[in-house]
Design an enzyme around this catalytic site. Structure first.
Site, PDB file in Angstrom:
ATOM      1  CE  LYS A 175      -4.543   0.598   0.507  1.00 42.06           C
ATOM      2  NZ  LYS A 175      -5.598  -0.379   0.162  1.00 42.06           N
TER       3      LYS A 175
HETATM    4  P1  NAD Z   1     -13.115   7.259  -2.478  1.00 38.83           P
HETATM    5  O1  NAD Z   1     -12.040   8.259  -2.339  1.00 38.83           O
HETATM    6  O2  NAD Z   1     -13.718   6.988  -3.802  1.00 38.83           O
HETATM    7  O3  NAD Z   1     -14.306   7.628  -1.443  1.00 38.83           O
HETATM    8  C1  NAD Z   1     -14.093   7.845  -0.086  1.00 38.83           C
HETATM    9  C2  NAD Z   1     -15.418   8.251   0.543  1.00 38.83           C
HETATM   10  O4  NAD Z   1     -15.243   8.317   1.965  1.00 38.83           O
HETATM   11  C3  NAD Z   1     -15.907   9.644   0.117  1.00 38.83           C
HETATM   12  O5  NAD Z   1     -17.303   9.610  -0.024  1.00 38.83           O
HETATM   13  C4  NAD Z   1     -15.516  10.525   1.315  1.00 38.83           C
HETATM   14  O6  NAD Z   1     -16.333  11.675   1.458  1.00 38.83           O
HETATM   15  C5  NAD Z   1     -15.732   9.555   2.453  1.00 38.83           C
HETATM   16  N1  NAD Z   1     -15.010   9.941   3.663  1.00 38.83           N
HETATM   17  C6  NAD Z   1     -13.697  10.281   3.776  1.00 38.83           C
HETATM   18  N2  NAD Z   1     -13.426  10.612   5.049  1.00 38.83           N
HETATM   19  C7  NAD Z   1     -14.565  10.451   5.756  1.00 38.83           C
HETATM   20  C8  NAD Z   1     -14.925  10.648   7.110  1.00 38.83           C
HETATM   21  N3  NAD Z   1     -14.033  11.047   8.011  1.00 38.83           N
HETATM   22  N4  NAD Z   1     -16.207  10.415   7.484  1.00 38.83           N
HETATM   23  C9  NAD Z   1     -17.121  10.024   6.578  1.00 38.83           C
HETATM   24  N5  NAD Z   1     -16.842   9.811   5.272  1.00 38.83           N
HETATM   25  C10 NAD Z   1     -15.580  10.031   4.877  1.00 38.83           C
HETATM   26  O7  NAD Z   1     -12.527   5.898  -1.837  1.00 38.83           O
HETATM   27  P2  NAD Z   1     -12.950   4.394  -2.150  1.00 38.83           P
HETATM   28  O8  NAD Z   1     -12.076   3.875  -3.218  1.00 38.83           O
HETATM   29  O9  NAD Z   1     -14.424   4.293  -2.255  1.00 38.83           O
HETATM   30  O10 NAD Z   1     -12.463   3.686  -0.799  1.00 38.83           O
HETATM   31  C11 NAD Z   1     -13.278   3.672   0.378  1.00 38.83           C
HETATM   32  C12 NAD Z   1     -12.737   2.634   1.342  1.00 38.83           C
HETATM   33  O11 NAD Z   1     -12.743   1.350   0.722  1.00 38.83           O
HETATM   34  C13 NAD Z   1     -11.289   2.858   1.804  1.00 38.83           C
HETATM   35  O12 NAD Z   1     -11.161   2.424   3.135  1.00 38.83           O
HETATM   36  C14 NAD Z   1     -10.495   1.970   0.872  1.00 38.83           C
HETATM   37  O13 NAD Z   1      -9.254   1.597   1.423  1.00 38.83           O
HETATM   38  C15 NAD Z   1     -11.440   0.786   0.759  1.00 38.83           C
HETATM   39  N6  NAD Z   1     -11.236  -0.041  -0.429  1.00 38.83           N
HETATM   40  C16 NAD Z   1     -11.317   0.477  -1.677  1.00 38.83           C
HETATM   41  C17 NAD Z   1     -11.148  -0.352  -2.778  1.00 38.83           C
HETATM   42  C18 NAD Z   1     -11.288   0.148  -4.209  1.00 38.83           C
HETATM   43  O14 NAD Z   1     -11.286  -0.691  -5.115  1.00 38.83           O
HETATM   44  N7  NAD Z   1     -11.454   1.436  -4.445  1.00 38.83           N
HETATM   45  C19 NAD Z   1     -10.874  -1.719  -2.590  1.00 38.83           C
HETATM   46  C20 NAD Z   1     -10.817  -2.225  -1.294  1.00 38.83           C
HETATM   47  C21 NAD Z   1     -11.006  -1.370  -0.229  1.00 38.83           C
END
Ligand code: NAD
Length: 504
Positions: A175
């Site tokens: 990561k």
């Molecule tokens: P993204 O950047 O597309 O979206 C993040 C979302 O979280 C946004 O809506 C933002 O407003 C919200 N957010 C951020 N800080 C916040 C807070 N303090 N309180 C409430 N909401 C908050 O990110 P993503 O790709 O959707 O990833 C979201 C989660 O899923 C992360 O933990 C990431 O590690 C995990 N994840 C993502 C993927 C992927 O394929 N994108 C895969 C596995 C895990």
């Protein structure tokens, strides 16, 4: 495992599950040492030239510069709005424009009165933690966010090692990312930053070495920049497309990858609902985070007849008891250029509520899909749901876990719940190696089989219910689901060390 300032680090906290599972399987002591800390911790710096910005004057300051004549800027894209209210001033603003600048102040009708703030070089801290590669190339997302740290990336990199083993994809764990608030920089600056990151890290990346993917604050566009920088000037660059996953489908990405993590969350929820004899049609769901994972899960669940009753993100929370119109919300958040922070706040067809009240909304399922450590002990006390399906990485703290268990609220742990992303990343990588393009139906059929099978194994291990696929992993007593998932991961990883041995 030394607690700092009497408080354990996120990494130490997360590794408690590792040690518990390692004890339960009687893990080989040398393998335990190999996995206890990452293989490599890369910390480096990247610099870019930033553009000049227009910073809005306060009302008081503006009152003192009334003599600045309105300027007329012709090029429509010359002023790029940023989420903090600043504008990036592109040089093309000067073309065919009629501009008056006095004492560094410019007056732009309909936008306001601004001070021109000079751009210049800026330095950012960058990371890539390569946790383990015994099962395959390092694999994991790139996060652009203001609150990142070595400790956080170590935790997330280790999570990837467990997740790739659980999803049975031949990758290890990594990561990384950059400490930056990407919403306050222009597209061009983000592009330059990404190119510079790859320029510095290139010798440690590769389709068989370390393969980044999107995470918080990054997307397919950023993956395209990374691929371009990595393959630029290489003689057989088409062979190298698999150096990043999560690319746009038109340039070697996989069908279904954009929604894969949300889709995987839903496949796991379907299995949980089947076991509990519950129907998803009409089920009430709350979601934290409406980015890639949260919005995809919302769309798919809505398609299955579930009602998304509340959504929280970093800038606001919305609630509608009869169910939010998900298509309209996606439009508001992701396809409205004026919504610079991509937030649910300001969505008209739902009521605004506080974050505190969000956690109290009565529902069947809560999907945390934002950042880590959101479901603390306090929050877990307030939740009125049957299931927490962890779309985010590490959303539940140790205390949160304890309270959820006491209150008999089920948890689908992150390492299986959000493993859909890395699973389809593997399919993308395979398609890149073979120069193939699979249909979305093919991708989802494989994804569903893989996740449901491994979810089933984890549930068997948790309940100590040995079956054909799970017999090798059961430990002779029931354990919590998070420990069961870790047992599955560790047994698969340990087998590599035990069968291949160690290079001395
Ligand atoms: P993204 O950047 O597309 O979206 C993040 C979302 O979280 C946004 O809506 C933002 O407003 C919200 N957010 C951020 N800080 C916040 C807070 N303090 N309180 C409430 N909401 C908050 O990110 P993503 O790709 O959707 O990833 C979201 C989660 O899923 C992360 O933990 C990431 O590690 C995990 N994840 C993502 C993927 C992927 O394929 N994108 C895969 C596995 C895990």
């Amino acid at each position: 495992m030394t607690p700092r300032n009497g408080r354990k680090s996120i990494y130490d906290d997360a590794m408690e599950t590792f040690h518990r599972a390692a004890d339960l399987i009687g893990m080989n002591p040398r393998v335990r040492l190999e996995l206890e800390e990452p293989d490599f911790e890369h910390i480096f710096y990247v610099t870019i030239e930033t553009r000049d910005r227009l910073v809005p004057l306060t009302a008081e300051e503006a009152a003192q510069v009334r003599d600045v004549r309105p300027s007329s800027v012709k090029a429509a894209d010359a002023l790029e709005p940023l989420a903090n209210g600043h504008f990036v001033l592109h040089r093309r603003a000067l073309l065919e424009s009629d501009i008056e600048l006095r004492r560094g102040v410019i007056n732009i009708p309909q936008k306001g009165i601004f001070r021109v703030q000079k751009g210049g070089p800026r330095k950012f801290k960058a990371y890539r933690i390569q946790h383990n590669q015994v099962r395959g190339p390092y694999k994991g997302g790139i996060r652009f966010h203001k609150d990142v740290s070595l400790d956080l990336f170590k935790t997330l990199a280790a999570d990837m090692t467990w997740k790739t083993a659980i999803a049975e994809v031949p990758f290890g764990g990594a990561k990384g990312g950059i400490k930056i608030d990407p919403f306050n920089y222009s597209r061009e600056e983000i592009e330059h930053l990404t190119l510079r990151y790859v320029y510095k890290f290139k010798k440690f990346m590769g389709p068989f070495l370390d393969i980044p993917a999107p995470d918080v604050g990054t997307n397919g566009e950023i993956m395209a920049y990374m691929m371009r920088q990595f393959t630029d000037g290489e003689r057989e660059h088409h062979k190298l497309r698999g150096v990043v996953t999560g690319k746009d489908v038109r340039i070697g990405g996989s069908e279904g990858r954009l929604k894969a993590t949300g889709q995987g969350v839903v496949y796991c929820i379907e299995e949980w609902a089947r076991e509990r004899g519950l129907a998803l049609k009409g089920a009430r769901v709350t979601i934290q985070g409406f980015g890639n994972v949260g919005s995809s899960a919302a769309e798919i669940l809505h398609g299955l007849g579930a009602r998304i009753v509340a959504v929280n993100d970093v800038n606001g929370t919305i609630h509608r008891d009869e169910g939010i119109d998900v298509a309209a919300l996606v439009q508001h958040v992701h396809h409205n250029p004026a919504n610079l922070r991509r937030t649910v706040a300001g969505f008209r067809d739902a009521a605004a509520i506080s974050k505190d009240d969000f956690w109290r909304v009565e529902a069947d399922i809560c999907i945390p899909a934002a950042l880590g450590e959101e479901i603390t002990g306090d929050v877990a006390e307030r939740l009125r749901v049957k299931l927490v399906a962890e779309g985010a990485n590490g959303p539940t703290t140790r205390d949160g876990d304890r309270v959820l268990a006491e209150r008999r609220i089920d948890v689908i742990p992150d390492v299986i719940c959000n493993a859909g992303g890395v699973t389809v990343s593997y399919y993308e990588w395979l398609q890149n190696q073979r120069l193939e393009h699979w249909s979305e139906a093919d991708v989802n059929a494989r994804l569903s089989l893989a996740l449901k099978k491994n979810f089933g194994i984890i549930m068997d291990v948790a309940r100590d219910r040995p079956q054909r696929d799970s017999r090798a992993y059961c430990v002779g007593r029931a354990v919590d689901v998070r420990t069961a998932a870790m047992i599955l991961a560790l047994k698969r990883i340990e087998a590599h060390y035990l069968l291949e041995g160690f290079s001395q």
